[in-house]
Design a protein around this motif. Sequence first.
Motif, PDB file in Angstrom:
ATOM      1  N   PHE A   6      73.096  90.016  87.325  1.00 29.08           N
ATOM      2  CA  PHE A   6      72.991  91.793  86.520  1.00 29.08           C
ATOM      3  C   PHE A   6      71.968  92.126  85.594  1.00 29.08           C
ATOM      4  CE2 PHE A   6      78.666  90.833  86.149  1.00 29.08           C
ATOM      5  CZ  PHE A   6      78.337  91.187  87.294  1.00 29.08           C
ATOM      6  N   GLU A   7      71.383  91.390  86.834  1.00 23.53           N
ATOM      7  CA  GLU A   7      69.611  92.029  85.819  1.00 23.53           C
ATOM      8  C   GLU A   7      69.611  93.451  85.858  1.00 23.53           C
ATOM      9  OE1 GLU A   7      65.414  91.675  88.329  1.00 23.53           O
ATOM     10  OE2 GLU A   7      66.762  90.616  88.497  1.00 23.53           O
ATOM     11  N   GLY A   8      68.929  93.170  84.709  1.00 19.72           N
ATOM     12  CA  GLY A   8      68.537  94.405  83.705  1.00 19.72           C
ATOM     13  C   GLY A   8      69.670  95.045  82.659  1.00 19.72           C
ATOM     14  N   HIS A   9      71.203  94.466  82.965  1.00 18.45           N
ATOM     15  CA  HIS A   9      71.875  94.576  82.201  1.00 18.45           C
ATOM     16  C   HIS A   9      72.386  93.651  81.180  1.00 18.45           C
ATOM     17  CE1 HIS A   9      73.131  97.946  84.769  1.00 18.45           C
ATOM     18  NE2 HIS A   9      72.485  97.574  85.497  1.00 18.45           N
ATOM     19  N   PRO A  10      72.674  93.607  79.587  1.00 20.32           N
ATOM     20  CA  PRO A  10      73.330  93.084  78.859  1.00 20.32           C
ATOM     21  C   PRO A  10      74.921  92.612  79.305  1.00 20.32           C
ATOM     22  CG  PRO A  10      73.629  94.854  78.171  1.00 20.32           C
ATOM     23  CD  PRO A  10      72.698  95.336  79.078  1.00 20.32           C
TER      24      PRO A  10
ATOM     25  N   LYS B 170      72.018  91.478  96.054  1.00 21.09           N
ATOM     26  CA  LYS B 170      71.209  92.619  94.554  1.00 21.09           C
ATOM     27  C   LYS B 170      72.253  93.073  94.410  1.00 21.09           C
ATOM     28  CE  LYS B 170      67.129  90.668  95.919  1.00 21.09           C
ATOM     29  NZ  LYS B 170      67.021  89.843  95.203  1.00 21.09           N
ATOM     30  N   LEU B 171      72.306  93.735  92.832  1.00 21.17           N
ATOM     31  CA  LEU B 171      72.557  94.598  92.146  1.00 21.17           C
ATOM     32  C   LEU B 171      72.924  96.157  92.693  1.00 21.17           C
ATOM     33  CD1 LEU B 171      75.046  94.987  89.627  1.00 21.17           C
ATOM     34  CD2 LEU B 171      72.595  95.476  88.093  1.00 21.17           C
ATOM     35  N   VAL B 172      73.402  96.869  93.222  1.00 25.76           N
ATOM     36  CA  VAL B 172      73.201  98.136  93.565  1.00 25.76           C
ATOM     37  C   VAL B 172      73.974  99.270  92.222  1.00 25.76           C
ATOM     38  CG1 VAL B 172      73.296  97.566  96.085  1.00 25.76           C
ATOM     39  CG2 VAL B 172      75.371  97.881  94.683  1.00 25.76           C
TER      40      VAL B 172
END
Length: 142
Positions: A90-94, A107-109
């Motif tokens: 979950f790149e870019g999400h805490p 890839k996360l969409v």
Amino acid sequence: MYPEIMVIPMREELVRAGIVETKTADDVDAAIAQSGTTMVVVNSICGCAAGKMRPGVRLALANATTQPDQKITVFAGQDREATDRARGYFEGHPPTSPSVAIMRDGKLVYMMPRFVIEQATAQQIAGELIRAFDEHCAKATA
């Protein structure tokens, strides 16, 4: 970590909806490595998971005509290795729990974090997930 006996009903609620439980990092990697779309549900023992997220996910799956190819769940605070691995995608999400993500070819969409879940009803969550399924999980037509 909570005693396993306490979380069994919370696990089973999603499994009965057709979501595969992943308890190890390898399980998560194998699911996300499959081509197509994968919904990842980060389950939790908290009240917003019980009253909003799990019912919303179940409603979405029962009513959506378009669905992810794979549906998996990890349980935050219980299956830490699997949860940490899922959150690593979950790149870019805490890290938040509960949460719902949609991956396409690894890839996360799409991401529905806890703060969205907390402010919505189960019906609103279902509607948003159905919209996300239609947008991100629809099969391309020739």
